[in-house]
Design a protein around this motif. Structure first.
Motif, mmCIF file in Angstrom:
data_model
loop_
_atom_site.group_PDB
_atom_site.id
_atom_site.type_symbol
_atom_site.label_atom_id
_atom_site.label_comp_id
_atom_site.label_asym_id
_atom_site.label_seq_id
_atom_site.Cartn_x
_atom_site.Cartn_y
_atom_site.Cartn_z
ATOM 1 N N ALA A 91 0.862 -1.181 0.000
ATOM 2 C CA ALA A 91 0.000 0.000 0.000
ATOM 3 C C ALA A 91 0.895 1.225 0.000
ATOM 4 C CB ALA A 91 -0.915 -0.006 1.224
ATOM 5 N N ASN A 92 0.822 2.018 -1.069
ATOM 6 C CA ASN A 92 1.654 3.201 -1.221
ATOM 7 C C ASN A 92 0.814 4.459 -1.002
ATOM 8 O OD1 ASN A 92 4.457 2.305 -2.343
ATOM 9 N ND2 ASN A 92 2.967 1.054 -3.457
ATOM 10 N N ALA A 102 -3.729 7.990 -1.568
ATOM 11 C CA ALA A 102 -3.431 6.557 -1.530
ATOM 12 C C ALA A 102 -3.548 5.979 -2.932
ATOM 13 C CB ALA A 102 -4.382 5.832 -0.583
ATOM 14 N N GLN A 160 -5.348 0.420 2.564
ATOM 15 C CA GLN A 160 -5.104 1.840 2.312
ATOM 16 C C GLN A 160 -5.294 2.663 3.578
ATOM 17 O OE1 GLN A 160 -7.918 2.155 -1.003
ATOM 18 N NE2 GLN A 160 -6.222 2.766 -2.344
ATOM 19 N N ALA A 173 -2.313 2.166 5.875
ATOM 20 C CA ALA A 173 -1.124 2.903 5.433
ATOM 21 C C ALA A 173 -1.266 4.399 5.713
ATOM 22 C CB ALA A 173 -0.879 2.651 3.950
ATOM 23 N N VAL A 227 4.008 0.644 2.496
ATOM 24 C CA VAL A 227 3.741 -0.326 3.555
ATOM 25 C C VAL A 227 3.640 -1.695 2.893
ATOM 26 C CG1 VAL A 227 2.207 -1.001 5.429
ATOM 27 C CG2 VAL A 227 2.521 1.428 4.890
ATOM 28 N N GLU A 228 4.656 -2.527 3.115
ATOM 29 C CA GLU A 228 4.663 -3.880 2.558
ATOM 30 C C GLU A 228 3.864 -4.794 3.475
ATOM 31 O OE1 GLU A 228 8.543 -5.184 0.882
ATOM 32 O OE2 GLU A 228 9.274 -3.276 1.709
ATOM 33 N N VAL A 256 1.531 -6.128 8.568
ATOM 34 C CA VAL A 256 2.601 -5.255 8.086
ATOM 35 C C VAL A 256 3.931 -5.992 8.154
ATOM 36 C CG1 VAL A 256 3.888 -3.132 8.492
ATOM 37 C CG2 VAL A 256 1.401 -3.147 8.713
ATOM 38 N N LEU A 297 8.308 -1.186 6.288
ATOM 39 C CA LEU A 297 7.994 0.186 5.911
ATOM 40 C C LEU A 297 9.166 0.768 5.135
ATOM 41 C CD1 LEU A 297 6.594 1.690 9.271
ATOM 42 C CD2 LEU A 297 5.291 0.602 7.426
#
Length: 380
Positions: free
Chosen positions: A189-190, A201, A233, A236, A251-252, A263, A266
């Motif tokens: 989530a970027n 997001a 989302q 993150a 956030v991987e 999570v 980061l």
């Protein structure tokens, strides 16, 4: 920007249309970004005097990597130089122990974990995960990580016994133990956040790894429910807000079989899982990172196409690159190639390709064919 890698190169590219004067602190003149940025300082980011000299006259400092010592960043802030993300946020991407402790305090779902002191402590940690009454399991395998300095599979071990657990402790740095999650797939989530709190997001993506290195990213993640995508989302965005992140945050995540996300890592900089946005989103992660650190209004993160696929080009046995370009560009006129100007080393990320369209299988095939041909593993 501190650091001369490909992330700096692509961030510089995103700033050109805005007329931004970009200054770079690079390790060597051969670094990816140093080849294309006009104002380059060669120096060691670990040296405070070098950092201070470099930062003089800059409106804001941001980063290509997370390795600048935290105390140096505090010194820059004390000198009145804006640092984005700041040291209080960035430390959570620099130190996995600090990150886990903060995420625990925020009640963010994570794999079971704790700092371990030696191989015997790893055995004890593994045993803590054995269900009551299960006499056949010793809790292994577990994942061990150095708390600082690891990336792309480096500084990470999957260990299956006390004997295998000895290696991570030889470096003499703290070690974090985590349960090995039985996940369905990896997601990312970027998000991007500005100093005054505006945030955007991007669609949640599927990130496919090979030997601990990102190989392919699919945007959006196929088959991901709208509910779970929204949860990822929101998670993150909450992490970015609570940690005070300014700029891009990746956030991987692990998606589990019971429909949760945990999570994993980061990253507080543009990220490999967001490279698809260069050609697949209205505003790329690089452009939004530039906007965020300069406190400009953020751009639209929505996708331009139904599917976008990013495939990394890793170092291998290269044919003549001009010939490779002729083949790839003639075969797929819509293909977008991004090479970093880096020396080829086996397994090293030297570029990536982006493809997009309405048919996921076709888009995947185009991306993987081009990445394989540029690497030299596909010859026709």
């Amino acid at each position: 920007m501190v650091g001369g890698g490909q992330l700096a190169r692509m961030t510089h590219e995103a700033g050109i249309p805005l007329g931004i004067r970009f200054k770079l602190l690079s390790d060597t003149p051969q670094d990816s970004a140093a080849q294309v940025v006009s104002d380059v300082v060669i120096g060691d980011y670990r040296d405070l005097d070098t950092l201070r000299d470099f930062a003089r006259g800059c409106d804001v400092i941001t980063f290509d990597h997370e390795h600048v010592p935290t105390e140096h960043l505090r010194a820059l802030e004390a000198d009145g130089i804006p640092v984005r993300p700041g040291p209080d946020a960035l430390v959570h991407a620099q130190d996995k122990g600090v990150m886990r402790a903060k995420l625990d305090a925020l009640e963010v779902p994570c794999p079971r974990h704790r700092i371990v002191s030696d191989p015997a402590d790893v055995v004890a940690f593994a045993a803590e995960g054995v269900p009551e009454g299960d006499t056949d399991s010793d809790g292994f395998p577990v994942v061990l990580k150095t708390v600082r300095g690891g990336y792309d599979g480096k500084g990470v071990w999957v260990v299956r016994s006390a004997e295998q657990a000895a290696e991570p402790f030889r470096a003499g740095v703290p070690v974090l133990a985590e349960e090995k999650v039985d996940f369905v797939r990896e997601l990312a989530a970027n998000v991007v956040r500005s100093p005054h709190g505006q945030a955007v997001a991007y669609p949640v993506v599927e990130s496919q790894q090979v030997d601990g290195v990102c190989d392919t990213v699919i945007a959006p993640a196929p088959g991901l429910s709208a509910e779970l995508a929204g949860q990822a989302q929101e998670l993150a965005l909450r992490v970015a807000r609570e940690l005070g992140v300014v700029g891009h945050l990746a956030v991987e995540l692990f998606e589990t079989s019971d429909g949760r996300v945990l999570v994993n890592e980061l990253a507080m900089r543009p990220h490999n899982s967001g490279h698809w946005t260069q050609d697949g989103a209205v505003t790329s992660q690089f452009a939004n990172h530039v906007r965020a650190v300069l406190d400009l209004p953020l751009g639209d993160p929505r996708p331009r196409a139904q599917w976008t696929v990013m495939a990394n080009v890793l170092g291998g046995d290269y044919p003549d690159m001009y010939t490779a370009y002729l083949h790839c560009m003639a075969r797929d006129p819509k293909l977008k190639i991004h090479m970093y100007g880096k020396d080829v080393k086996p397994g090293r990320k030297v570029g990536h390709v982006n493809t997009y369209g309405d048919d996921l299988d076709e888009v995947l095939d185009r991306a993987r064919h081009a990445a394989g041909y540029l690497r030299g593993t596909i010859t026709e």
